[in-house]
Write a protein that holds these residues in place. Structure first.
Motif, PDB file in Angstrom:
ATOM      1  N   TRP A 152       0.785  -1.203  -0.097  1.00 59.68           N
ATOM      2  CA  TRP A 152       0.226  -0.122   0.110  1.00 59.68           C
ATOM      3  C   TRP A 152       0.878   1.248   0.134  1.00 59.68           C
ATOM      4  O   TRP A 152       0.403   2.336  -0.184  1.00 59.68           O
ATOM      5  N   LEU A 167       6.787  -7.295  -8.599  1.00 60.92           N
ATOM      6  CA  LEU A 167       5.649  -7.241  -7.908  1.00 60.92           C
ATOM      7  C   LEU A 167       5.885  -8.121  -6.702  1.00 60.92           C
ATOM      8  O   LEU A 167       6.028  -9.408  -6.879  1.00 60.92           O
ATOM      9  N   THR A 173      -1.562  -6.011  -3.716  1.00 58.51           N
ATOM     10  CA  THR A 173      -2.320  -5.664  -4.650  1.00 58.51           C
ATOM     11  C   THR A 173      -1.771  -4.584  -5.309  1.00 58.51           C
ATOM     12  O   THR A 173      -1.291  -3.595  -4.931  1.00 58.51           O
ATOM     13  N   HIS A 174      -1.391  -4.717  -6.682  1.00 60.07           N
ATOM     14  CA  HIS A 174      -0.831  -3.533  -7.428  1.00 60.07           C
ATOM     15  C   HIS A 174      -1.549  -2.957  -8.760  1.00 60.07           C
ATOM     16  O   HIS A 174      -2.170  -3.859  -9.324  1.00 60.07           O
ATOM     17  N   GLN A 175      -1.493  -1.800  -8.877  1.00 58.42           N
ATOM     18  CA  GLN A 175      -2.233  -1.260 -10.098  1.00 58.42           C
ATOM     19  C   GLN A 175      -1.585  -1.446 -11.514  1.00 58.42           C
ATOM     20  O   GLN A 175      -0.286  -1.885 -11.392  1.00 58.42           O
ATOM     21  N   GLU A 176      -2.374  -1.226 -12.388  1.00 52.49           N
ATOM     22  CA  GLU A 176      -1.968  -1.342 -13.780  1.00 52.49           C
ATOM     23  C   GLU A 176      -0.752  -0.552 -14.175  1.00 52.49           C
ATOM     24  O   GLU A 176       0.004  -0.956 -15.136  1.00 52.49           O
ATOM     25  N   ASN A 177      -0.526   0.398 -13.522  1.00 50.68           N
ATOM     26  CA  ASN A 177       0.540   1.439 -13.740  1.00 50.68           C
ATOM     27  C   ASN A 177       1.839   1.250 -12.771  1.00 50.68           C
ATOM     28  O   ASN A 177       2.815   1.978 -12.852  1.00 50.68           O
ATOM     29  N   HIS A 178       1.893   0.008 -12.368  1.00 47.87           N
ATOM     30  CA  HIS A 178       3.081  -0.285 -11.405  1.00 47.87           C
ATOM     31  C   HIS A 178       4.376  -0.199 -12.144  1.00 47.87           C
ATOM     32  O   HIS A 178       4.363  -0.670 -13.206  1.00 47.87           O
ATOM     33  N   TYR A 202      -7.465   2.012 -16.275  1.00 50.77           N
ATOM     34  CA  TYR A 202      -6.828   0.613 -16.686  1.00 50.77           C
ATOM     35  C   TYR A 202      -6.069   0.527 -17.981  1.00 50.77           C
ATOM     36  O   TYR A 202      -6.548   1.573 -18.851  1.00 50.77           O
ATOM     37  N   ASP A 206      -6.217  -4.223 -15.155  1.00 46.58           N
ATOM     38  CA  ASP A 206      -6.630  -3.270 -14.082  1.00 46.58           C
ATOM     39  C   ASP A 206      -5.611  -3.545 -12.879  1.00 46.58           C
ATOM     40  O   ASP A 206      -5.422  -2.468 -11.825  1.00 46.58           O
ATOM     41  N   GLY A 207      -4.951  -4.716 -12.925  1.00 44.20           N
ATOM     42  CA  GLY A 207      -3.959  -4.751 -11.600  1.00 44.20           C
ATOM     43  C   GLY A 207      -3.747  -6.128 -11.310  1.00 44.20           C
ATOM     44  O   GLY A 207      -4.046  -7.050 -12.214  1.00 44.20           O
TER      45      GLY A 207
END
Length: 378
Positions: free
Chosen positions: A188, A239, A243-248, A268, A342-343
């Motif tokens: 987070w 990773l 939970t990780h977003q699509e822009n990680h 996304y 999306d993630g």
């Protein structure tokens, strides 16, 4: 204040996407040398948030970074108390990212102890709990300032020990470990800023704050600079659990992709042609894809193995699972339909807690003893 925020955001619309509204509002020097006021800051934050979003709906608003303190006075207020009073005043609707400052003042970055009356690197865990308790589990925390203080034993330094004291070698060791710990344990946390790179001169050499620097005013590098340079040069974007977003930053898109979905943090990625690919490394036992809306087909290749077909229908889909924590390289390739990302969710293998192990052992012992007593009666 609102007019000022609107003017700045309007001027830089489309060029600046992130704005932080204030810094350390819970301590006297940063709150205009006035009595700290969580409700007053919330009013300022909400006004700024509304005016910024009106000027540019795509901007992301970061709250003022909370100073880590255990004080309970009119001058400085404990960051936990200050944050809860912000929530009570309605601040939850007025920021997209919560910011804190996180220093290693009297212990290192691997200090796992959780003590609310001590300021150590683990303090954001309490902040996270407060956010979750107030319904903000989906929002990230950004660490605006992080470091330890390599102040020397010099009697000319007027406030020596104010920010703790480490050697330059300890500072060089703690900083990379702080980044690594956050990546592995705190999914987070989205950003950690090292504070600070350098000052323009050595005029403040007699103050402890001078010794947070990474290089001297003439750009002479210190051990912490060399350590961070080596760490980042050899770092594989990964990773970790969470939970990780699509822009990680660990996600590498190639081919034809575009951003889609609602403005702001609800975006996304969508493939616009077959053959578009996504490559990344993850560290864990299982990997789940969180697709966006629509139905499509992809191929998934793990560690260069045989491509496996996977259908997407807008629901989470597990891509790989193992009972061990390992590092894997994954390639997703768009085949047909609406392919969206999306993630991702990375999970570690399940490990029973020590309490569960002890409880189970106690039950087994009790059962064996009871069976033994029963046989003795017979």
């Amino acid at each position: 204040w609102g007019d000022y925020v609107a003017a700045v955001v309007s001027r830089y619309r489309g060029r600046i996407h992130y704005y932080q509204l204030w810094n350390e509002p819970n301590i006297y020097p940063e709150w205009g040398e006035r009595q700290v006021d969580p409700e007053g800051y919330t009013q300022l934050l909400c006004e700024g948030y509304q005016r910024a979003k009106e000027a540019d709906p795509d901007v992301v608003i970061v709250s003022g970074a909370l100073a880590p303190t255990v004080a309970l006075t009119w001058r400085d207020l404990d960051d936990f108390v200050f944050l809860q009073r912000m929530y009570d005043a309605g601040a939850g609707a007025c920021f997209d990212v919560l910011a804190v400052n996180d220093y290693m003042l009297w212990s290192g970055s691997t200090d796992q102890r959780l003590r609310p009356l001590n300021v150590n690197f683990s303090r954001p865990l309490y902040i996270r709990d407060i956010m979750v308790a107030n319904g903000d589990a989906a929002k990230p925390i950004w660490i605006s300032e992080m470091n330890s203080n390599a102040v020397p034993d010099d009697p000319d330094i007027v406030d020596i020990g104010r920010f703790g004291q480490v050697t330059p070698e300890q500072q060089a060791r703690y900083a990379p470990l702080a980044y690594q710990r956050a990546m592995e344990e705190w999914p987070w946390v989205g950003v950690i800023n090292f504070w600070f790179f350098k000052l323009p001169s050595d005029a403040r050499r007699n103050e402890s704050m001078y010794y947070f620097r990474m290089v001297e005013p003439d750009f002479t590098p210190l051990p912490v600079y060399q350590a961070m340079r080596e760490y980042t040069a050899n770092l594989t974007p990964t990773l970790y659990s969470g939970t990780h977003q699509e822009n990680h930053w660990a996600l590498h898109y190639t081919g034809d992709w575009e951003e889609a979905g609602p403005r702001g943090l609800g975006r996304y990625r969508q493939a616009t042609a077959s053959g578009a690919a996504l490559r990344f490394t993850f560290d864990g036992a299982s990997l789940t894809l969180l697709p966006g809306p629509g139905a499509g087909e992809i191929e998934v290749r793990v560690d260069g193995g045989k491509p496996e077909p996977v259908s997407l229908n807008g629901e989470p889909v597990r891509l790989t699972r193992d009972w061990r924590r390992e590092r894997h390289t994954v390639t997703l390739t768009a085949v047909a339909g609406d392919v969206t990302v999306d993630g991702f969710i990375v999970q570690r293998p399940w490990r029973p807690s020590s309490r569960l192990i002890l409880s189970t052992a106690a039950l087994i012992i009790a059962a064996i003893w009871g069976l033994h007593r029963r046989r003795q009666r017979q």
